[in-house]
Every structure is written in structure tokens, then in C-alpha cells.
Write a protein that holds these residues in place. Structure first.
Motif, PDB file in Angstrom:
ATOM      1  N   HIS A 205       0.822  -1.206   0.000  1.00  0.00           N
ATOM      2  CA  HIS A 205       0.000   0.000   0.000  1.00  0.00           C
ATOM      3  C   HIS A 205       0.855   1.254   0.000  1.00  0.00           C
ATOM      4  CE1 HIS A 205       1.001  -0.831   4.179  1.00  0.00           C
ATOM      5  NE2 HIS A 205       0.683   0.418   4.508  1.00  0.00           N
ATOM      6  N   GLU A 206       2.138   1.103   0.278  1.00  0.00           N
ATOM      7  CA  GLU A 206       3.066   2.238   0.249  1.00  0.00           C
ATOM      8  C   GLU A 206       3.796   2.312  -1.091  1.00  0.00           C
ATOM      9  OE1 GLU A 206       4.014   2.156   5.064  1.00  0.00           O
ATOM     10  OE2 GLU A 206       5.343   1.119   3.652  1.00  0.00           O
ATOM     11  N   TYR A 207       4.345   1.178  -1.548  1.00  0.00           N
ATOM     12  CA  TYR A 207       5.070   1.245  -2.826  1.00  0.00           C
ATOM     13  C   TYR A 207       4.131   1.315  -4.031  1.00  0.00           C
ATOM     14  CZ  TYR A 207       4.814  -3.981  -3.280  1.00  0.00           C
ATOM     15  OH  TYR A 207       4.417  -5.293  -3.384  1.00  0.00           O
ATOM     16  N   PHE A 208       2.828   1.132  -3.799  1.00  0.00           N
ATOM     17  CA  PHE A 208       1.842   1.366  -4.863  1.00  0.00           C
ATOM     18  C   PHE A 208       2.002   2.764  -5.452  1.00  0.00           C
ATOM     19  CE2 PHE A 208      -2.346   3.251  -5.855  1.00  0.00           C
ATOM     20  CZ  PHE A 208      -2.753   2.437  -6.902  1.00  0.00           C
ATOM     21  N   PHE A 209       2.270   3.750  -4.604  1.00  0.00           N
ATOM     22  CA  PHE A 209       2.398   5.130  -5.066  1.00  0.00           C
ATOM     23  C   PHE A 209       3.629   5.323  -5.955  1.00  0.00           C
ATOM     24  CE2 PHE A 209      -0.169   5.488  -1.237  1.00  0.00           C
ATOM     25  CZ  PHE A 209      -1.151   6.390  -1.618  1.00  0.00           C
ATOM     26  N   LEU A 210       4.615   4.434  -5.816  1.00  0.00           N
ATOM     27  CA  LEU A 210       5.857   4.576  -6.569  1.00  0.00           C
ATOM     28  C   LEU A 210       5.848   3.821  -7.889  1.00  0.00           C
ATOM     29  CD1 LEU A 210       8.415   4.165  -3.620  1.00  0.00           C
ATOM     30  CD2 LEU A 210       7.571   6.294  -4.641  1.00  0.00           C
TER      31      LEU A 210
ATOM     32  N   GLN B  41      -9.714   6.157  -1.435  1.00  0.00           N
ATOM     33  CA  GLN B  41      -9.040   5.712  -0.211  1.00  0.00           C
ATOM     34  C   GLN B  41      -9.133   4.198  -0.025  1.00  0.00           C
ATOM     35  OE1 GLN B  41     -11.208   8.134   2.604  1.00  0.00           O
ATOM     36  NE2 GLN B  41      -9.685   9.795   2.565  1.00  0.00           N
ATOM     37  N   ASP B  42     -10.240   3.617  -0.476  1.00  0.00           N
ATOM     38  CA  ASP B  42     -10.437   2.178  -0.320  1.00  0.00           C
ATOM     39  C   ASP B  42      -9.413   1.366  -1.110  1.00  0.00           C
ATOM     40  OD1 ASP B  42     -12.487   2.447   1.455  1.00  0.00           O
ATOM     41  OD2 ASP B  42     -14.092   2.011   0.030  1.00  0.00           O
ATOM     42  N   ILE B  43      -8.860   1.945  -2.174  1.00  0.00           N
ATOM     43  CA  ILE B  43      -7.809   1.252  -2.921  1.00  0.00           C
ATOM     44  C   ILE B  43      -6.635   0.953  -1.994  1.00  0.00           C
ATOM     45  CG2 ILE B  43      -6.122   1.463  -4.790  1.00  0.00           C
ATOM     46  CD1 ILE B  43      -8.130   3.233  -6.264  1.00  0.00           C
ATOM     47  N   ILE B  44      -6.209   1.965  -1.268  1.00  0.00           N
ATOM     48  CA  ILE B  44      -5.072   1.798  -0.360  1.00  0.00           C
ATOM     49  C   ILE B  44      -5.442   0.875   0.799  1.00  0.00           C
ATOM     50  CG2 ILE B  44      -3.384   3.014   1.072  1.00  0.00           C
ATOM     51  CD1 ILE B  44      -3.271   3.532  -1.982  1.00  0.00           C
ATOM     52  N   ARG B  45      -6.661   1.015   1.312  1.00  0.00           N
ATOM     53  CA  ARG B  45      -7.092   0.142   2.421  1.00  0.00           C
ATOM     54  C   ARG B  45      -7.082  -1.324   1.995  1.00  0.00           C
ATOM     55  NH1 ARG B  45     -11.487   4.101   2.966  1.00  0.00           N
ATOM     56  NH2 ARG B  45     -10.965   5.597   4.608  1.00  0.00           N
ATOM     57  N   SER B  46      -7.563  -1.596   0.787  1.00  0.00           N
ATOM     58  CA  SER B  46      -7.624  -2.989   0.327  1.00  0.00           C
ATOM     59  C   SER B  46      -6.226  -3.558   0.121  1.00  0.00           C
ATOM     60  CB  SER B  46      -8.441  -3.091  -0.964  1.00  0.00           C
ATOM     61  OG  SER B  46      -7.784  -2.430  -2.031  1.00  0.00           O
ATOM     62  N   LEU B  47      -5.306  -2.745  -0.421  1.00  0.00           N
ATOM     63  CA  LEU B  47      -3.924  -3.208  -0.593  1.00  0.00           C
ATOM     64  C   LEU B  47      -3.278  -3.490   0.764  1.00  0.00           C
ATOM     65  CD1 LEU B  47      -2.686  -0.829  -3.436  1.00  0.00           C
ATOM     66  CD2 LEU B  47      -3.046  -3.299  -3.602  1.00  0.00           C
ATOM     67  N   LYS B  48      -3.546  -2.631   1.725  1.00  0.00           N
ATOM     68  CA  LYS B  48      -2.981  -2.824   3.070  1.00  0.00           C
ATOM     69  C   LYS B  48      -3.534  -4.086   3.722  1.00  0.00           C
ATOM     70  CE  LYS B  48      -2.245  -0.504   7.504  1.00  0.00           C
ATOM     71  NZ  LYS B  48      -2.513   0.718   8.321  1.00  0.00           N
TER      72      LYS B  48
END
Length: 414
Positions: free
Chosen positions: A233-238, A394-401
Motif C-alpha cells: 500500500h506504500e510502494y503502490f504510489f511509486l 481511499q479504499d484502494i489503499i485500504r484494500s492493498l494494506k
């Protein structure tokens, strides 16, 4: 041997993409009657069913004989019957009829943005501020062209498939530099089996991400650690939004056209690059124009990834559940609330549920069929998910996490 006209080849290819995704390699009987899953998928993807039936007959698509094993026994026949009645109601309401002016205005506003972008550089020069503003304008036009080509690719504008195919090639090729056939090959598999591993190419993450609930646990138990998935959920942004279009898609599109000798699509794509470089080389030079184009792709990629993933990655992602068409689409898709901005920003993909149920329906009619879909969901106790835009993102990041945490737990303790 006589050759099929281009229209036939394109329709046949579309049908084969669907066929490969929705069927397994089994023998069928009674081909004159369509099986539940196959029938609804073919009905959803094609406008001229009489034309398509010519290709379906030799494929022997139909119900299995009573003595043959079937994976369809758990499907709810009442849902299927009610959904077909709903589709008939939508047809009677003329919801599959397109407003040509609507799509003409969309095309016009894309061309206007392209013109404004050139004028900014021509009038204000190639300084940093005009360049950044122009890049954002062109990224917006590219995103909107992406939504528009999607309409024509789904045959949702004109009655004749040939006209849709031609305009589709013009928009995705000449306005975006991509390939219509590459898009068709990926996208119809996605629609036939959304969020199904090994059938939907959109959830083939090449070990970069683990999705849903079953895949993370599977990877964890097997001690697979291609990347630290608990940080995905963090490296998704990169590596997600920044790289999908300018790197992965760009490479895949070019290699696919060359490998398949798809010279028509390649010519359309080259016409885009020729137009772009002729327009901007006088201001930036060759290298500067390449960097400028890459920055535009970078910006567009962020827009594309967030919009396309907010409807799917947060939903059920698993292996084939063998459900009816309606239930499958509802499990894999969700909506974002309607507003003028949300409609424009997402190309009406905020109505992802309706789009997946009726891919050939013009997008301007999704809001009209939505109440019927909600009623059918309520009748059968199927969850119809709709949320605000910000929460959907926001749910995209929540689901990845969440998936990453499931992987870590299985990796350490199972």
C-alpha cells in the motif's frame, strides 16, 4: 478459399475473446440452446446477435447433457431469469439507443483541449509554467480520449459495429497512439470474468501485488516473497500510477502490435506520434519532446489507475466461483456516487455496475437503468455498493494494506 471481410474478422475476434474467457474446454450438447453463463455474456457484448450466431454454431455452445458433469449447478436460475427480464425492460425503454450529439460533444472537447495546449506554447513560449500547464491540459485530453475510445470499443455508439470499430481505431490510435486490437483482447476478457485469477488480465499483477483475500494467504503459505507485500500500500504510489501507462502499457502495446503483425493499428499509432512530434519539436527539439510526452503519459497514468481501480481492486478477487452473470458482476464491481464532475472525471465509469451488466449501453443512460438494477439486487439480497469518490479512492489503499497484512500473517505463521 474466400476471405472474410474485415467486419467479420473483428466480430469473430471479439467473440473469441469472450469465448476463451467464459468457457472451459468441454464438450457440449444441444447447441441451439445457450448455456446460462455463455448466453448472458454473448448477449452483453454483441449488438447484432443474428450475425454472431453464425460463428457460435460450430463452437457448440449450449447446455450440457444431463449425464455430463457441470460446474453450473449452483447458479441461481431465478436471478438469471429476472436479469434477462430487466435487460428486456431496458431495451423497451430504448436505453441501448445512443445520443450521437453527446459523443460528438465529447470528441469536440478533446480536440478543443488539444488546440488550447498548442496555443499556450505558441503564444506564451516553452517556459516551465506554460509547459506544465500544457502537459496537464494534454493529460486531461488523453484521459478523456481514453474514456471515449472505451465507448466505441464497446460498440455503444453506433448501431453498425463497423462504424464503431473505425472510430475506435481513430480515437485510440490517432488521438492516443495505442492499439484497438490490443485493447479489445485485454478488455473483453476482463468483462467476461472480472476479478477472476487467470481469466481477467487486469488482476495479473506479475507478482508485484497480492490482491483479495485468497491470493495473499496462498503466497504466504508458499513463502513467496517477490516483494515485501506488507508494504504494497506504500510502494503502490511509486510503481502503480506512475509507471502503468508510460512503461508497462507502452511496452506491451508496441510489442503486441509487432508480434501479431498488426500493421493497421501500428499505422494508426504512428500517425499519433507523427502528429505530436511535428507539433512540438519546433518548441522543444526531439529529446525535449520525448520528455514532454513522457510527462504527459505520467500524469495520465495517475488519472487512469485511480479511476479504474476504485471500482474493482476493492471488491472480491478470487478464482472462478461459477456464479450467474449478474451475481459475478456485482461481486466484482462497485459504483461511485453520481455528479457532473464524477461522471466527466471517470467517463461514467462511476456507474461500473451498470456498465459491466450492459457493456453496449451508451454511458449517458446508465443513471436511468441504475434504479432497476438496485431493485433486482434488493429482491435477491445482493449488495449494491455505491460510495463517495474520495472514499472510493481511499479504499484502494485500504484494500492493498489489508491484503498485505493477510500475506504477512500467512508468511510468518502458516
Amino acid at each position: 478459399m474466400t476471405r472474410e471481410p474485415p467486419g467479420c474478422r473483428r466480430e469473430n475476434s471479439l467473440m473469441l475473446y469472450t469465448f476463451r474467457s467464459i468457457t472451459s474446454h468441454r464438450s457440449f450438447s444441444r447447441p441451439e440452446r445457450c448455456a446460462t453463463s455463455s448466453h448472458d455474456a454473448f448477449l452483453a457484448f454483441h449488438r447484432d446477435l443474428d450475425f454472431v450466431r453464425k460463428f457460435m454454431k460450430p463452437l457448440l455452445i449450449g447446455e450440457l447433457a444431463p449425464e455430463e458433469p457441470s460446474q453450473d449447478h449452483g447458479k441461481n436460475s431465478q436471478i438469471t431469469e429476472d436479469f434477462r427480464a430487466l435487460r428486456k425492460a431496458a431495451e423497451d425503454m430504448n436505453l441501448f439507443k445512443s445520443n450521437h450529439l453527446f459523443f460528438l460533444v465529447l470528441l469536440a472537447h478533446i480536440i478543443v483541449m488539444e488546440s488550447i495546449a498548442w496555443f499556450i506554447i505558441f503564444y506564451f513560449g516553452n517556459g516551465w509554467i506554460p509547459t506544465v500547464i500544457t502537459a496537464f491540459v494534454l493529460a486531461t485530453s488523453q484521459a478523456q480520449a481514453g474514456w471515449l475510445q472505451h465507448d466505441y470499443g464497446h460498440l455503444s455508439v453506433y448501431k453498425k459495429s463497423t462504424w464503431n470499430h473505425f472510430v475506435h481505431k481513430f480515437i485510440i490510435g490517432h488521438l492516443k497512439g495505442a492499439s484497438a486490437n490490443w485493447w479489445n483482447h485485454r478488455h473483453f476478457q476482463h468483462h467476461a470474468k472480472p476479478n477472476i485469477f487467470h481469466k481477467d488480465p487486469d488482476v495479473n499483477m506479475l507478482h508485484v501485488f497480492v490482491l483479495g483475500e485468497s491470493q495473499p494467504i496462498e503466497y504466504g503459505k508458499k513463502k513467496l516473497k517477490y516483494l515485501p507485500y506488507n508494504h504494497q500500500h506504500e510502494y503502490f504510489f511509486l510503481i502503480g500510477p506512475p509507471l502503468l501507462i508510460p512503461v508497462y502499457f507502452q511496452y506491451q502495446i508496441i510489442m503486441t502490435m509487432i508480434a501479431r503483425h498488426d500493421w493497421v493499428d501500428l499505422a494508426w499509432a504512428l500517425s499519433y506520434y507523427a502528429r505530436f512530434f511535428i507539433t512540438y519539436i519546433p518548441f522543444y527539439g526531439i529529446l525535449g519532446t520525448v520528455i514532454f510526452l513522457s510527462f504527459i503519459r505520467f500524469l495520465e497514468s495517475h488519472w487512469f489507475v485511480w479511476v479504474t481501480q476504485m471500482n474493482h481492486i476493492v471488491m472480491e478477487i478470487d478464482h472462478e466461483p461459477y456464479r450467474d452473470w449478474f451475481s459475478n458482476q456485482l461481486a466484482a464491481t462497485c459504483n461511485v456516487e453520481q455528479s457532473f464532475f464524477n461522471d466527466w472525471f471517470s467517463g461514467h465509469l462511476n456507474f461500473q455496475i451498470e456498465h459491466h451488466l450492459f457493456p453496449t449501453m451508451p454511458r449517458h443512460n446508465f443513471h436511468k437503468v441504475a434504479p432497476l438494477v438496485k431493485s433486482l439486487c434488493a429482491k435477491h439480497g445482493i449488495k449494491y455498493q455505491e460510495k463517495p469518490l474520495l472514499r472510493a479512492l481511499q479504499d484502494i489503499i485500504r484494500s492493498l494494506k489489508k491484503s498485505g497484512e493477510l500475506w504477512l500473517d500467512a508468511y510468518l505463521h502458516k
